[in-house]
Design a protein around this motif. Sequence first.
Motif, mmCIF file in Angstrom:
data_model
loop_
_atom_site.group_PDB
_atom_site.id
_atom_site.type_symbol
_atom_site.label_atom_id
_atom_site.label_comp_id
_atom_site.label_asym_id
_atom_site.label_seq_id
_atom_site.Cartn_x
_atom_site.Cartn_y
_atom_site.Cartn_z
ATOM 1 N N THR A 238 0.836 -1.201 0.000
ATOM 2 C CA THR A 238 0.000 0.000 0.000
ATOM 3 C C THR A 238 0.871 1.252 0.000
ATOM 4 O O THR A 238 2.045 1.201 0.366
ATOM 5 N N PHE A 239 0.281 2.378 -0.380
ATOM 6 C CA PHE A 239 0.901 3.714 -0.300
ATOM 7 C C PHE A 239 2.218 3.773 -1.082
ATOM 8 O O PHE A 239 3.243 4.252 -0.581
ATOM 9 N N THR B 170 8.761 -4.900 -6.602
ATOM 10 C CA THR B 170 9.524 -4.265 -5.539
ATOM 11 C C THR B 170 8.947 -2.867 -5.381
ATOM 12 O O THR B 170 8.976 -2.067 -6.312
ATOM 13 N N ARG C 55 7.225 2.137 -0.184
ATOM 14 C CA ARG C 55 5.986 2.585 0.454
ATOM 15 C C ARG C 55 6.243 3.806 1.324
ATOM 16 O O ARG C 55 7.252 3.871 2.025
ATOM 17 N N GLU C 56 5.299 4.734 1.309
ATOM 18 C CA GLU C 56 5.381 5.897 2.200
ATOM 19 C C GLU C 56 4.725 5.527 3.521
ATOM 20 O O GLU C 56 3.515 5.316 3.590
ATOM 21 N N ILE C 57 5.555 5.430 4.573
ATOM 22 C CA ILE C 57 5.015 5.083 5.889
ATOM 23 C C ILE C 57 5.239 6.257 6.847
ATOM 24 O O ILE C 57 5.964 7.193 6.514
ATOM 25 N N ASP C 58 4.647 6.172 8.031
ATOM 26 C CA ASP C 58 4.691 7.326 8.932
ATOM 27 C C ASP C 58 6.104 7.797 9.255
ATOM 28 O O ASP C 58 6.355 8.984 9.336
ATOM 29 N N GLY C 59 7.024 6.854 9.428
ATOM 30 C CA GLY C 59 8.362 7.277 9.816
ATOM 31 C C GLY C 59 9.287 7.599 8.660
ATOM 32 O O GLY C 59 10.394 8.054 8.866
ATOM 33 N N GLY C 60 8.874 7.322 7.430
ATOM 34 C CA GLY C 60 9.742 7.535 6.278
ATOM 35 C C GLY C 60 9.337 6.674 5.107
ATOM 36 O O GLY C 60 8.209 6.756 4.628
ATOM 37 N N LEU C 61 10.261 5.812 4.672
ATOM 38 C CA LEU C 61 9.990 4.953 3.517
ATOM 39 C C LEU C 61 10.410 3.527 3.828
ATOM 40 O O LEU C 61 11.343 3.308 4.590
ATOM 41 N N GLU C 62 9.715 2.553 3.207
ATOM 42 C CA GLU C 62 10.222 1.193 3.271
ATOM 43 C C GLU C 62 10.026 0.527 1.920
ATOM 44 O O GLU C 62 9.166 0.923 1.134
ATOM 45 N N THR C 63 10.861 -0.468 1.634
ATOM 46 C CA THR C 63 10.762 -1.174 0.361
ATOM 47 C C THR C 63 10.433 -2.635 0.626
ATOM 48 O O THR C 63 11.096 -3.298 1.422
ATOM 49 N N LEU C 64 9.368 -3.101 -0.030
ATOM 50 C CA LEU C 64 8.931 -4.483 0.106
ATOM 51 C C LEU C 64 9.108 -5.192 -1.225
ATOM 52 O O LEU C 64 8.890 -4.594 -2.280
ATOM 53 N N LEU D 265 0.604 9.717 -3.499
ATOM 54 C CA LEU D 265 0.609 10.870 -4.404
ATOM 55 C C LEU D 265 1.878 11.005 -5.232
ATOM 56 O O LEU D 265 1.852 11.502 -6.340
ATOM 57 N N ARG D 266 3.001 10.567 -4.658
ATOM 58 C CA ARG D 266 4.256 10.857 -5.333
ATOM 59 C C ARG D 266 4.739 9.730 -6.243
ATOM 60 O O ARG D 266 5.867 9.727 -6.695
ATOM 61 N N THR E 238 -0.235 4.728 9.216
ATOM 62 C CA THR E 238 0.005 3.882 8.037
ATOM 63 C C THR E 238 0.053 2.412 8.445
ATOM 64 O O THR E 238 -0.348 1.540 7.677
ATOM 65 N N GLN F 74 8.493 -9.531 1.584
ATOM 66 C CA GLN F 74 9.791 -9.417 2.257
ATOM 67 C C GLN F 74 10.187 -7.948 2.378
ATOM 68 O O GLN F 74 10.180 -7.233 1.382
ATOM 69 N N ASN G 57 14.162 -2.970 2.867
ATOM 70 C CA ASN G 57 14.868 -1.780 3.311
ATOM 71 C C ASN G 57 13.880 -0.862 4.017
ATOM 72 O O ASN G 57 12.714 -0.800 3.648
ATOM 73 N N GLU H 203 13.943 3.169 5.464
ATOM 74 C CA GLU H 203 14.691 4.405 5.711
ATOM 75 C C GLU H 203 13.824 5.296 6.570
ATOM 76 O O GLU H 203 12.906 5.934 6.064
ATOM 77 N N ASN I 136 8.701 12.685 2.789
ATOM 78 C CA ASN I 136 7.250 12.484 2.731
ATOM 79 C C ASN I 136 6.574 12.459 4.091
ATOM 80 O O ASN I 136 5.420 12.855 4.229
ATOM 81 N N ASP I 137 7.288 11.987 5.119
ATOM 82 C CA ASP I 137 6.605 11.825 6.400
ATOM 83 C C ASP I 137 6.404 13.156 7.123
ATOM 84 O O ASP I 137 5.857 13.187 8.221
#
Lengths: 249, 310
Positions: free
Chosen positions: A141-142, A154, A157-166, A178-179, B93, B176, B179, B181, B238-239
């Motif tokens: 999501t997001f 791959t 995702r935009e999460i509350d604390g920053g970014l994560e990659t799944l 949005l971005r 989120t 999985q 990463n 950040e 973004n956050d």
Amino acid sequence: MKILVPVKRVVDYNVKVRVKADGSGVDLANVKMSMNPFDEIAVEEAVRLKEAGIATEVVAVSCGVAACQETLRTAMAIGADRGILVETDADLQPLAVAKLLKALCDKEQPQLVICGKQAIDDDANQTGQMLAALQNWPQATFASKVVIADGKATVTREIDGGLETLAISLPAVVSTDLRLNEPRYATLPNIMKAKKKPLDTVKPADLGVDVTPRLTTLKVSEPAKRSAGVRVADVADLVNKLKNEAKVI
Amino acid sequence: MAILVIAEHDNAALKAATLNTVAAAQKIGGDIHVLVAGADCAAAAQQAAQLQGVATVKVADAAHYAAQTAENLTALVIAQAAGYSHILAPATTFGKNLAPRVAALLDVAQISEITAVESADTFVRPIYAGNALATVKSADAVKVITVRTTAFDAIGTGGSAPVEAIAPAADTAQSQLQNRELTKSERPELGAAKIIVSGGRGLGSGENYHQLLEPLADKLGAALGASRAAVDAGFVPNDYQVGQTGKIVAPQLYLAIGISGAIQHLAGMKDSKVIVAINKDPDAPIFQIADYGLVADLFEAVPQLAAAVG
Ligand SMILES: Cc1cc2nc3c(=O)[nH]c(=O)nc-3n(C[C@H](O)[C@H](O)[C@H](O)COP(=O)(O)OP(=O)(O)OC[C@H]3O[C@@H](n4cnc5c(N)ncnc54)[C@H](O)[C@@H]3O)c2cc1C
Ligand SMILES: Nc1ncnc2c1ncn2[C@@H]1O[C@H](COP(=O)(O)O)[C@@H](O)[C@H]1O
């Protein structure tokens, strides 16, 4: 790879809706309607994947009243290949939409569903996650970046604390933030071409889905109004008011 | 009636949003159980046990909960769901990613971002970017809800609930984490800050944003926020985004600097106690909701303000 993109017809984001005096809902008479902005981003992403040779077909789906055809035409003007309208006058809640989309996924067998993260009318932010659950597919999501390679997605995702990659296996559901991209403007020739693209109509009953709402809206009211305060003359005046009047600093 | 609250945490500590979610559960009424699923998350579970009004903490400690993926957490929540009338998560989120997935498998509606509890089956939630409030009644056996954290005051500590280990569900292996950040900051979290200094496109560049707003935020002990335009232009990550599709905040003081006040931005901050707007355009919509409006060039006003509050 086929991509399914659910697109919702919503009040245009520039419209400030008004609550009806009888509390039964918001006044939608003669209000401009558009495609949900997050869904435009979803269509754009799917079309880019097709242009990159990764996707073979982009199918747009809209659930709702007959006028959702316009939303589907907009999706096809951006570049979707065809449209499916699940036509109903019923009030559709996210669980019902997810079930309709599941039925279409079973039929169309897409490898990827790209939907918006949230519809700007109900602000639910549910449908994509629900569809992924019903299909037992992974979800991302997001999304602010999507890379498809080697049978997986791959997704950043935009999460509350920053970014994560799944990394998720396909088939999967991705919901757009949005971005992720900036949707193109549909050109006049593409708008004309979109009018000739196939658009099928089905009914919820054809898909064997019961869309009865689970939530009843008892009333819709206006939030407490904030009134404009005062204009301060300068910074010294502002600091004085914050210290001595509002007492917040 | 028992309520399951899904804790948001980073294994070492609970996120503040969990405290607001427990507060909403108290408004519903009933035994409150908190589910802590994580990897080496005993510390977070201990914190949950100290929250007021919590009857039991259930802990599922397994490596495949480290990344907090929706697929694995959903499988666990579904395995635990029997006997609960309500399942609550914060409308962050984290919670938004998880709760709809749980609801769909229970074949129930999900009720997003409630701001008030009217009764055990009736809740208030904002729609249309907060321009309307809907009161909705659920006919489902289980209510799966996300809670707008700013609408419920965080629960206190001092409790001592038993902590019970539960069996993890199987690893779905569908997703999985590659990463993560996380934005590092010494400043308070946006969601929990008492004062927020927020900047918009009017700042002109990331450099200006940092040079002008950071000294002010430092002096006020404030968190930093931004409009979507500022985030899109790359001034800040973004956050930082406040709004309909970013973070919802309600601090004691919100300073909107070089922000015009689009509906989507207002949706995220209009419940702040005191709003200050600094904008050079006297007709900017932000002035319609600001308690104190200063029509000025921010490049002059902000350094003056930082000097004056020091
Ligand atoms: C689906 C959707 C979701 C959205 N979600 C969000 C959201 O969550 N959050 C959000 O913020 N936006 C959101 N938006 C975007 C929103 O509509 C606006 O575009 C955005 O908030 C504008 O940001 P801004 O006020 O910084 O920029 P602008 O509207 O460009 O305003 C800049 C302001 O700075 C002032 N200014 C310029 N120079 C100076 C100076 N030197 N001194 C003083 N003032 C100055 C100008 O007068 C102006 O008022 C969303 C939009 C859509 C379509
Ligand atoms: N009636 C609908 N028709 C098509 N797609 C929809 C519909 N409702 C929701 N969606 C999709 O689901 C996303 C999230 O919507 P929601 O869960 O309602 O916030 C939207 O951005 C759309 O992609």
